[in-house]
Design a protein around this motif. Sequence first.
Motif, short mmCIF file in Angstrom:
data_model
loop_
_atom_site.label_atom_id
_atom_site.label_comp_id
_atom_site.label_asym_id
_atom_site.label_seq_id
_atom_site.Cartn_x
_atom_site.Cartn_y
_atom_site.Cartn_z
N LEU A 128 -26.81 2.07 -28.20
CA LEU A 128 -26.01 0.86 -28.40
C LEU A 128 -25.40 0.35 -27.10
CD1 LEU A 128 -24.24 1.68 -31.79
CD2 LEU A 128 -25.79 -0.25 -31.35
N THR A 129 -25.50 1.12 -26.01
CA THR A 129 -24.99 0.62 -24.73
C THR A 129 -26.02 -0.26 -24.01
OG1 THR A 129 -25.77 2.46 -23.38
CG2 THR A 129 -23.63 2.75 -24.46
N THR A 130 -27.21 -0.44 -24.63
CA THR A 130 -28.23 -1.31 -24.05
C THR A 130 -27.69 -2.71 -23.82
OG1 THR A 130 -29.96 -0.05 -25.17
CG2 THR A 130 -30.57 -2.23 -24.37
N THR A 131 -27.84 -3.22 -22.60
CA THR A 131 -27.30 -4.56 -22.27
C THR A 131 -28.38 -5.63 -22.46
OG1 THR A 131 -28.03 -4.34 -20.00
CG2 THR A 131 -25.80 -3.55 -20.52
N ARG B 12 -23.43 4.39 -37.02
CA ARG B 12 -24.05 5.17 -38.09
C ARG B 12 -25.51 4.77 -38.30
NH1 ARG B 12 -24.79 3.94 -43.38
NH2 ARG B 12 -23.15 2.36 -43.54
N VAL B 13 -25.77 3.45 -38.40
CA VAL B 13 -27.13 3.03 -38.78
C VAL B 13 -28.11 3.05 -37.59
CG1 VAL B 13 -26.36 1.64 -40.74
CG2 VAL B 13 -26.58 0.55 -38.49
N ILE B 14 -27.60 2.80 -36.37
CA ILE B 14 -28.51 2.72 -35.21
C ILE B 14 -28.54 4.02 -34.41
CG2 ILE B 14 -29.02 1.50 -33.05
CD1 ILE B 14 -29.59 -0.13 -35.64
N GLU B 15 -27.37 4.52 -34.05
CA GLU B 15 -27.36 5.75 -33.24
C GLU B 15 -27.74 6.97 -34.06
OE1 GLU B 15 -24.22 4.73 -29.61
OE2 GLU B 15 -23.72 6.32 -31.04
N GLU C 134 -14.27 -0.55 -37.42
CA GLU C 134 -15.10 -0.36 -38.62
C GLU C 134 -16.51 -0.88 -38.38
OE1 GLU C 134 -15.17 -1.85 -43.22
OE2 GLU C 134 -13.30 -2.10 -42.10
N GLU C 135 -16.58 -2.08 -37.77
CA GLU C 135 -17.90 -2.64 -37.46
C GLU C 135 -18.67 -1.75 -36.49
OE1 GLU C 135 -18.43 -6.71 -36.21
OE2 GLU C 135 -17.01 -7.40 -37.73
N ARG C 136 -17.96 -1.31 -35.44
CA ARG C 136 -18.62 -0.45 -34.45
C ARG C 136 -19.10 0.85 -35.09
NH1 ARG C 136 -15.19 -3.32 -30.95
NH2 ARG C 136 -13.38 -2.17 -31.68
N ALA C 137 -18.29 1.37 -36.01
CA ALA C 137 -18.69 2.61 -36.70
C ALA C 137 -19.95 2.39 -37.54
CB ALA C 137 -17.54 3.10 -37.58
N PHE C 138 -20.01 1.19 -38.16
CA PHE C 138 -21.22 0.86 -38.94
C PHE C 138 -22.46 0.90 -38.05
CE2 PHE C 138 -24.27 -2.54 -40.02
CZ PHE C 138 -24.74 -2.06 -41.23
N ILE D 113 -27.90 -6.58 -30.15
CA ILE D 113 -27.08 -6.39 -28.95
C ILE D 113 -25.90 -7.36 -28.96
CG2 ILE D 113 -27.06 -6.66 -26.42
CD1 ILE D 113 -30.01 -5.69 -26.48
N LYS D 114 -26.18 -8.62 -29.33
CA LYS D 114 -25.12 -9.62 -29.37
C LYS D 114 -24.09 -9.30 -30.46
CE LYS D 114 -27.72 -13.60 -27.50
NZ LYS D 114 -26.88 -13.89 -26.32
N ALA D 115 -24.58 -8.85 -31.61
CA ALA D 115 -23.65 -8.56 -32.70
C ALA D 115 -22.77 -7.36 -32.37
CB ALA D 115 -24.42 -8.31 -34.00
N PHE D 116 -23.34 -6.34 -31.75
CA PHE D 116 -22.54 -5.16 -31.40
C PHE D 116 -21.50 -5.51 -30.35
CE2 PHE D 116 -21.76 -1.20 -28.98
CZ PHE D 116 -21.19 -0.45 -30.01
N ALA D 117 -21.89 -6.36 -29.38
CA ALA D 117 -20.94 -6.77 -28.34
C ALA D 117 -19.78 -7.57 -28.95
CB ALA D 117 -21.66 -7.60 -27.28
#
Lengths: 333, 333
Positions: free
Chosen positions: B165-168, B266-269, B259-263, B249-253
């Motif tokens: 998820l740290t991919t830029t 969970r699903v990607i990492e 809560e969103e980051r935890a989602f 990438i845009k949505a995670f940023a």
Amino acid sequence: MSLDEGTQKPHERLAALLAGDLDLVNALIRQRMASEHAPRIPEVTAHLVEAGGKRLRPLLTLATARMCGYEGPYHIHLAATVEFIHTATLLHDDVVDESKKRRGRPTANLLWDNKSSVLVGDYLFARSFQLMTETGNLRVLGILSDAAATIAEGEVLQLTAAQDLTTTEAIYLQVVRGKTAALFSAATEVGGVIAGQPEEEVQALFDYGDALGIAFQIVDDLLDYWGSDATGKNVGDDFRERKLTLPLIKAFAAASDDEERAFWKRVIEKGDQREGDLEHAIALLNQHGALEATRQEALAWAGKAKAAMESLPQSELRDLLIDLNDYVVSRVS
Amino acid sequence: MSLDEGTQKPHERLAALLAGDLDLVNALIRQRMASEHAPRIPEVTAHLVEAGGKRLRPLLTLATARMCGYEGPYHIHLAATVEFIHTATLLHDDVVDESKKRRGRPTANLLWDNKSSVLVGDYLFARSFQLMTETGNLRVLGILSDAAATIAEGEVLQLTAAQDLTTTEAIYLQVVRGKTAALFSAATEVGGVIAGQPEEEVQALFDYGDALGIAFQIVDDLLDYWGSDATGKNVGDDFRERKLTLPLIKAFAAASDDEERAFWKRVIEKGDQREGDLEHAIALLNQHGALEATRQEALAWAGKAKAAMESLPQSELRDLLIDLNDYVVSRVS
């Protein structure tokens, strides 16, 4: 003349004599295996490139270019090219063979994964084509891209011939040319081409590399049944992997009755191998003189390599390349 | 002007206009994918090459060479070269991604095995280098071997960036240049180089291919969340494979709370995906405008491609290449 001449092996003496060139090759390899964006690439490559391979193929290019009087910079590029092609094929071979060890260390496909081995191998192939393009010599580009195609074709042929008892000696030779001799002969041929040698001498260099590579591989396949402390291979690896190498092809062709043929079908075609089968196989190989006949073929190819090299003007490097050829078959002499 | 212009897509109109050249390319491909010794090679290659790909990359080379007035024979070799490189990367991609379907048919790794896909891919790479060497043009050799290295580097980068998820966006762009744009831009650049065009026009052709390739891939990644009848992809494939594409990438940023980051973690990492997660992900993408922002980036790249092509002299082929670019983004317009 080095004090170590009595104990050093010919490839070690070549490496010592060409130490300056070899340092440049190693520096170029390290520079070109880097990747600005993907650190996985140099990690995987370094694991293999720095595992202490003998650099036999780049040494062939350096030695042939130098014995032909080459004074330019591009034998370094070409030597790095052949090492990159070799490293790329090793990475892909280990995926194809599902190998777990290479040069005494765990393989890249085991340490990372098959994906990394496939993609880093592709990267090194591409890097090798960049390196050879930099020489600006279209003839060496033709030789090396032909060699790359022959290598891949030989690997596919080996794959489809595996476990197939109808494999002939002609197919075996084709596989050996692909997996080993094509890169040896390209390595020696480009040494002469980059030096601008006359056609006859370039042909002799090709013939030397081709015959040396074939002798090298036949010896390797023979030692897989014969055994040797030097190879680090276990006796019987090819038998267990059901590979159709020359000793087995000869023994199956010479099988004297249905019982023998049924044995080979069971262990090679069906892969049903039991306790004592390897010993029985080796007994059959000896009984039909298959090991001795294989040894004679290795010696015949080594004889061709020697004759080709002896047709060229005498020099210290030429004589070392002749010694190298003698050394390859000395393991079964 | 064809009667079908109203209904034919731009790449179909290109194929119709360049039908004579394209027939020569297909004949050369069939000739060069043959192997005297290993029938497995043409079997595997034909399965993929004849599965009805659009021949988009060879069409780019044919069109650019012709619009630059090229009259020699080598645009055919170069078009076959880019198709071979493309086919080789597809064979290796399917091994790396463990894919089961490609162009609506079972993949080669499924029909034969991973080994065949790896080795036949290597064979096609080598064949592509033979073909480009035959042009005798060192500059196109440099362009295409650089592209091959960028492709492999991008694939490795994609591999190591997966699930991270740290991919830029910068890394995403590097991956996209590798997996898609590098071969598009090489295909268009060599068209101009082989025709001997001035540097400025060659640069415009490169810029067109680069921007077209990036727009093409961004649209593809967008449709993976947005959906389209035309792609044949299922919505959510990239989500299920945990690929870090631009929308994600845009949505995670833009994630507004823990809560969103935890989602996403969970699903990607972790890859712990449950019923309803894809729908929730798409809702987040919409909520943060990530799909619209991605769409705007695709349109911006398409704008760059169009501007580059419009800087070149008007011709029927030039206008068709502009139409092709419009068509690529029309799927999300």
